[in-house]
Design an enzyme around this catalytic site. Structure first.
Site, PDB file in Angstrom:
ATOM      1  N   TYR A   1      18.201   1.516  -8.609  1.00 55.24           N
ATOM      2  CA  TYR A   1      17.305   2.518  -8.029  1.00 55.24           C
ATOM      3  C   TYR A   1      17.602   3.925  -8.548  1.00 55.24           C
ATOM      4  O   TYR A   1      17.250   4.910  -7.888  1.00 55.24           O
ATOM      5  CB  TYR A   1      17.403   2.478  -6.494  1.00 55.24           C
ATOM      6  CG  TYR A   1      16.617   1.348  -5.867  1.00 55.24           C
ATOM      7  CD1 TYR A   1      15.232   1.269  -6.003  1.00 55.24           C
ATOM      8  CD2 TYR A   1      17.250   0.370  -5.101  1.00 55.24           C
ATOM      9  CE1 TYR A   1      14.514   0.244  -5.404  1.00 55.24           C
ATOM     10  CE2 TYR A   1      16.530  -0.666  -4.506  1.00 55.24           C
ATOM     11  CZ  TYR A   1      15.154  -0.709  -4.653  1.00 55.24           C
ATOM     12  OH  TYR A   1      14.426  -1.710  -4.066  1.00 55.24           O
TER      13      TYR A   1
ATOM     14  N   HIS B   1      10.453  -6.033  -3.216  1.00 53.11           N
ATOM     15  CA  HIS B   1      10.292  -5.037  -4.274  1.00 53.11           C
ATOM     16  C   HIS B   1       9.542  -5.702  -5.410  1.00 53.11           C
ATOM     17  O   HIS B   1       9.752  -6.888  -5.678  1.00 53.11           O
ATOM     18  CB  HIS B   1      11.652  -4.555  -4.793  1.00 53.11           C
ATOM     19  CG  HIS B   1      11.560  -3.838  -6.109  1.00 53.11           C
ATOM     20  ND1 HIS B   1      11.232  -2.507  -6.192  1.00 53.11           N
ATOM     21  CD2 HIS B   1      11.681  -4.290  -7.387  1.00 53.11           C
ATOM     22  CE1 HIS B   1      11.171  -2.169  -7.481  1.00 53.11           C
ATOM     23  NE2 HIS B   1      11.441  -3.229  -8.227  1.00 53.11           N
TER      24      HIS B   1
ATOM     25  N   ARG C   1       3.780  -7.535   2.847  1.00 52.00           N
ATOM     26  CA  ARG C   1       4.320  -6.463   3.701  1.00 52.00           C
ATOM     27  C   ARG C   1       3.566  -6.367   5.039  1.00 52.00           C
ATOM     28  O   ARG C   1       4.172  -6.064   6.066  1.00 52.00           O
ATOM     29  CB  ARG C   1       4.305  -5.144   2.941  1.00 52.00           C
ATOM     30  CG  ARG C   1       5.440  -5.098   1.895  1.00 52.00           C
ATOM     31  CD  ARG C   1       5.273  -3.969   0.944  1.00 52.00           C
ATOM     32  NE  ARG C   1       6.449  -3.771   0.098  1.00 52.00           N
ATOM     33  CZ  ARG C   1       6.417  -3.086  -1.037  1.00 52.00           C
ATOM     34  NH1 ARG C   1       5.292  -2.540  -1.451  1.00 52.00           N
ATOM     35  NH2 ARG C   1       7.513  -2.943  -1.753  1.00 52.00           N
TER      36      ARG C   1
ATOM     37  N   ASN D   1      11.064  -3.253   3.865  1.00 48.49           N
ATOM     38  CA  ASN D   1       9.695  -3.670   3.562  1.00 48.49           C
ATOM     39  C   ASN D   1       9.630  -4.992   2.788  1.00 48.49           C
ATOM     40  O   ASN D   1       8.679  -5.259   2.054  1.00 48.49           O
ATOM     41  CB  ASN D   1       8.904  -2.540   2.890  1.00 48.49           C
ATOM     42  CG  ASN D   1       9.425  -2.177   1.517  1.00 48.49           C
ATOM     43  OD1 ASN D   1      10.452  -2.689   1.092  1.00 48.49           O
ATOM     44  ND2 ASN D   1       8.730  -1.293   0.829  1.00 48.49           N
TER      45      ASN D   1
ATOM     46  N   GLU E   1      13.921  -4.021 -15.487  1.00 48.82           N
ATOM     47  CA  GLU E   1      14.461  -4.592 -14.248  1.00 48.82           C
ATOM     48  C   GLU E   1      14.878  -6.056 -14.448  1.00 48.82           C
ATOM     49  O   GLU E   1      15.907  -6.480 -13.915  1.00 48.82           O
ATOM     50  CB  GLU E   1      13.421  -4.438 -13.129  1.00 48.82           C
ATOM     51  CG  GLU E   1      13.205  -2.966 -12.770  1.00 48.82           C
ATOM     52  CD  GLU E   1      12.150  -2.726 -11.702  1.00 48.82           C
ATOM     53  OE1 GLU E   1      11.513  -3.695 -11.241  1.00 48.82           O
ATOM     54  OE2 GLU E   1      11.989  -1.554 -11.307  1.00 48.82           O
TER      55      GLU E   1
ATOM     56  N   ARG F   1       1.959  -6.790  -7.211  1.00 45.59           N
ATOM     57  CA  ARG F   1       1.799  -5.603  -6.367  1.00 45.59           C
ATOM     58  C   ARG F   1       0.644  -5.798  -5.383  1.00 45.59           C
ATOM     59  O   ARG F   1       0.705  -5.336  -4.242  1.00 45.59           O
ATOM     60  CB  ARG F   1       1.606  -4.360  -7.232  1.00 45.59           C
ATOM     61  CG  ARG F   1       2.898  -4.018  -7.973  1.00 45.59           C
ATOM     62  CD  ARG F   1       2.799  -2.751  -8.774  1.00 45.59           C
ATOM     63  NE  ARG F   1       2.782  -1.552  -7.953  1.00 45.59           N
ATOM     64  CZ  ARG F   1       3.853  -1.008  -7.408  1.00 45.59           C
ATOM     65  NH1 ARG F   1       5.048  -1.559  -7.553  1.00 45.59           N
ATOM     66  NH2 ARG F   1       3.762   0.091  -6.696  1.00 45.59           N
TER      67      ARG F   1
ATOM     68  N   THR G   1       3.625   0.125   0.037  1.00 51.03           N
ATOM     69  CA  THR G   1       5.055   0.336   0.322  1.00 51.03           C
ATOM     70  C   THR G   1       5.306   0.465   1.819  1.00 51.03           C
ATOM     71  O   THR G   1       6.248  -0.120   2.359  1.00 51.03           O
ATOM     72  CB  THR G   1       5.544   1.622  -0.398  1.00 51.03           C
ATOM     73  OG1 THR G   1       5.242   1.506  -1.774  1.00 51.03           O
ATOM     74  CG2 THR G   1       7.036   1.830  -0.208  1.00 51.03           C
TER      75      THR G   1
ATOM     76  N   PHE H   1      15.784   9.665   0.639  1.00 48.52           N
ATOM     77  CA  PHE H   1      16.075   8.346   1.224  1.00 48.52           C
ATOM     78  C   PHE H   1      17.026   7.515   0.370  1.00 48.52           C
ATOM     79  O   PHE H   1      17.304   6.362   0.692  1.00 48.52           O
ATOM     80  CB  PHE H   1      14.770   7.577   1.485  1.00 48.52           C
ATOM     81  CG  PHE H   1      13.893   7.370   0.272  1.00 48.52           C
ATOM     82  CD1 PHE H   1      14.141   6.348  -0.635  1.00 48.52           C
ATOM     83  CD2 PHE H   1      12.806   8.197   0.046  1.00 48.52           C
ATOM     84  CE1 PHE H   1      13.336   6.154  -1.743  1.00 48.52           C
ATOM     85  CE2 PHE H   1      11.979   8.019  -1.072  1.00 48.52           C
ATOM     86  CZ  PHE H   1      12.253   6.991  -1.965  1.00 48.52           C
TER      87      PHE H   1
ATOM     88  N   LYS I   1      14.060  -8.745  -0.061  1.00 44.52           N
ATOM     89  CA  LYS I   1      15.046  -7.782   0.449  1.00 44.52           C
ATOM     90  C   LYS I   1      15.813  -8.329   1.668  1.00 44.52           C
ATOM     91  O   LYS I   1      15.413  -9.325   2.277  1.00 44.52           O
ATOM     92  CB  LYS I   1      14.329  -6.479   0.792  1.00 44.52           C
ATOM     93  CG  LYS I   1      13.715  -5.782  -0.427  1.00 44.52           C
ATOM     94  CD  LYS I   1      13.206  -4.387  -0.068  1.00 44.52           C
ATOM     95  CE  LYS I   1      12.583  -3.709  -1.274  1.00 44.52           C
ATOM     96  NZ  LYS I   1      12.213  -2.297  -0.968  1.00 44.52           N
TER      97      LYS I   1
HETATM   98  P1  CMP Z   1      10.802  -0.331  -3.591  1.00 42.95           P
HETATM   99  O1  CMP Z   1       9.578  -0.859  -4.236  1.00 42.95           O
HETATM  100  O2  CMP Z   1      11.959  -1.251  -3.500  1.00 42.95           O
HETATM  101  O3  CMP Z   1      11.267   1.015  -4.349  1.00 42.95           O
HETATM  102  C1  CMP Z   1      11.943   2.067  -3.692  1.00 42.95           C
HETATM  103  C2  CMP Z   1      12.089   1.827  -2.235  1.00 42.95           C
HETATM  104  O4  CMP Z   1      12.494   2.914  -1.458  1.00 42.95           O
HETATM  105  C3  CMP Z   1      10.758   1.440  -1.668  1.00 42.95           C
HETATM  106  O5  CMP Z   1      10.429   0.125  -2.109  1.00 42.95           O
HETATM  107  C4  CMP Z   1      10.991   1.598  -0.176  1.00 42.95           C
HETATM  108  O6  CMP Z   1      11.376   0.404   0.465  1.00 42.95           O
HETATM  109  C5  CMP Z   1      12.184   2.559  -0.107  1.00 42.95           C
HETATM  110  N1  CMP Z   1      11.917   3.721   0.710  1.00 42.95           N
HETATM  111  C6  CMP Z   1      12.625   4.075   1.776  1.00 42.95           C
HETATM  112  N2  CMP Z   1      12.132   5.201   2.307  1.00 42.95           N
HETATM  113  C7  CMP Z   1      11.069   5.570   1.552  1.00 42.95           C
HETATM  114  C8  CMP Z   1      10.135   6.656   1.591  1.00 42.95           C
HETATM  115  N3  CMP Z   1      10.201   7.591   2.535  1.00 42.95           N
HETATM  116  N4  CMP Z   1       9.170   6.695   0.641  1.00 42.95           N
HETATM  117  C9  CMP Z   1       9.106   5.732  -0.328  1.00 42.95           C
HETATM  118  N5  CMP Z   1       9.979   4.701  -0.402  1.00 42.95           N
HETATM  119  C10 CMP Z   1      10.932   4.616   0.527  1.00 42.95           C
END
Ligand code: CMP
Length: 140
Positions: free
Chosen positions: A51, A117, A104, A114, A128, A87, A93, A59, A11
């Site tokens: 997304y 992905h 992370r 973070n 994807e 993962r 996350t 968010f 990212k």
């Molecule tokens: P990712 O795996 O890229 O998939 C969705 C993304 O939304 C997640 O990682 C987070 O980086 C982002 N995100 C931002 N805010 C939130 C939140 N409050 N809860 C979960 N994901 C969030």
């Protein structure tokens, strides 16, 4: 067990801090092989499409603007049980919950910034991967 594939994004928070190599090294050390990789500037349309499942989440708009705020590196990773393997090495996350030794924990700045992905299932990995790569761009 046969090798499977997953999809990964390094990212903008990580590319901005020149961590592409450091993140990739952790992926490789976890037993994953980079079989496709491209550095791109994601468009708003691409981020909204990618997304799409999160469209109703509070968010969503912030996520799209973050993911288009700088370059990302989209990758296809191959390895035994690739989705889970990826993962596991990514970590939770929210970096506050991420275990020691995960990407992370090492690099993420926040739940949004973070660093990586990773697909959450084999089905989504296929969707994807197809979103960003043509079959001939993946060389295992
Ligand atoms: P990712 O795996 O890229 O998939 C969705 C993304 O939304 C997640 O990682 C987070 O980086 C982002 N995100 C931002 N805010 C939130 C939140 N409050 N809860 C979960 N994901 C969030």
């Amino acid at each position: 067990m046969a090798a499977t594939r997953t999809f990964s994004i390094i990212k903008p928070d990580a590319t901005r801090r020149n961590l592409t190599g450091a993140v990739t090294k952790m992926l490789e050390e976890a037993g994953l092989r980079v079989v496709a990789s491209r550095r791109i500037q994601m468009t708003k349309d691409q981020a909204e499409g990618f997304y799409g499942v999160h469209r109703e989440r509070p968010f969503f708009n912030d996520l799209v603007s973050f993911m288009t705020s700088g370059p990302v590196v989209v990758q296809v990773l191959e390895g035994e049980d690739a989705v889970k393997r990826n993962r596991d090495v990514m970590g939770a996350t929210n970096p506050a919950d991420a275990a020691e030794g995960t990407i992370r924990k090492a690099f993420a700045e926040s739940i949004e910034a973070n660093s990586v992905h990773g697909s959450d299932s084999d089905e989504n990995a296929k969707i994807e991967i197809d979103f960003f790569f043509k079959p001939e761009e993946i060389v295992g």
